[in-house]
Design a protein around this motif. Sequence first.
Motif: not given
Ligand SMILES: Cc1ncc(COP(=O)(O)O)c(C=O)c1O
Length: 406
Positions: A99-101, A125, A171, A175, A203, A205-206, A237-238, A246
């Motif tokens: 996961g990016a998290k 976030w 970011n 988000n 970050d 990810v979007y 993920s997104k 993950r």
């Molecule tokens: C800004 C941001 N970064 C990272 C993530 C996490 O992504 P992942 O589901 O790949 O861990 C999210 C998920 O909501 C997010 O909103």
Amino acid sequence: MNRISQRVQSAGFSTTMQIAALAFQLQSEGIKIINLNVGEPDFNTPENVKNAAHVAIDKNFTKYTPNAGLADLKDAIIKRLKTDYDLSYTRDEIIISPGAKNSMYNACMAVINPGDEVIIPTPYWVSYPAMVKLAAGVPVIVPTFANDGFRLTPAQLEQAITPRTRALILNNPSNPAGTFYTRKDLIELLNVALAANLIIIADEVYEKLVYDGLKFIPAAAISAKAKANTVHISGVSKTYAMTGWRIGYAAASNDLIAGMNVVQSHNTSGATSISQVASIEALNGPQDYVKAMLAEFQKRRDYLLKRLREIPGITCHPASGAFYLFPDFSVYFNMEFEGERIMNSADMVYYLLKHAHVATVPGSGFGAENYIRLAYATSLENIETALNQIEAALKKLSPIRQLEIK
Ligand SMILES: Cc1ncc(COP(=O)(O)O)c(C=O)c1O
């Protein structure tokens, strides 16, 4: 005696997860809740991606992978970054994580020394300040404003930098507010950040969920210096509706990736083998799926924005990325219905959950108290019903009557 470490106590549990738990509880009591709180696309993972995973299982590709990820997946990431943004990376400049998290967390652990300051613009976030604290760093929260499109300005950044500043978390698109930085914005902001030798934890990810015909530019693509000092974080993920698989990843110079690799080696180790194979297909396969999803999101964004702006007193920045809107609901604070008082964003979210049966997320969790976050990762029909119910619930509110003092 509290047996939980101070670091963990300082982080607290994710607000979004708390709301999700309450919504889930109401649902289990038989109440139909419309979930505008979730941060994941409602689309299915593409068939070709699922098939690749089936094949991986059938071939017993079910064992540990190298800590930093499969070479073929690294190559697929490298190819996408080159094709999409003309960014060149080598395999030792890529790490794949669960996961990016997790990539974000690894980056924080890898670069933050105890007491280092990390600049985080609001609305952020929820996990960023917590991650910085878990890494023994100090989050420096810088408020941004709807009038600036919730963008951190170069002047604000300049003011927030001290000799202890180590990094900036950026970011884009963001988000919860859908903040979008153009190339010009990034050049101006990174000029300030790079002059102070900051590491930019970007970050992104979007990155593929950008509307209104805007073109996303990664922070690393601004200049060679930006690339050398930026950790680009993204994932599948997104973009490919693969939240449950993950898989996230980071691209950065090899010393930073080596640091993240150490963190990962003592924590999760390599990401799931099957998900990595599926992600190779997602990144290398046809990309029209992403376009179709984007077109649907754009329709929903437009509709939700229009409906929110029709509610008396609500203002909403027209977020150009991700799949959230972040309207200002403060005009309905200091109101009540049958003795139930709304004093802040959390009260509002609980009120809407109870009386409109719509789950949202309070702005307080993102460091922006006047707002609530609505995700449009659900059907247009659900969005329409949700907004009808929200409007009806808001109509029931009236100003809190002050006690008469005689
Ligand atoms: C800004 C941001 N970064 C990272 C993530 C996490 O992504 P992942 O589901 O790949 O861990 C999210 C998920 O909501 C997010 O909103």
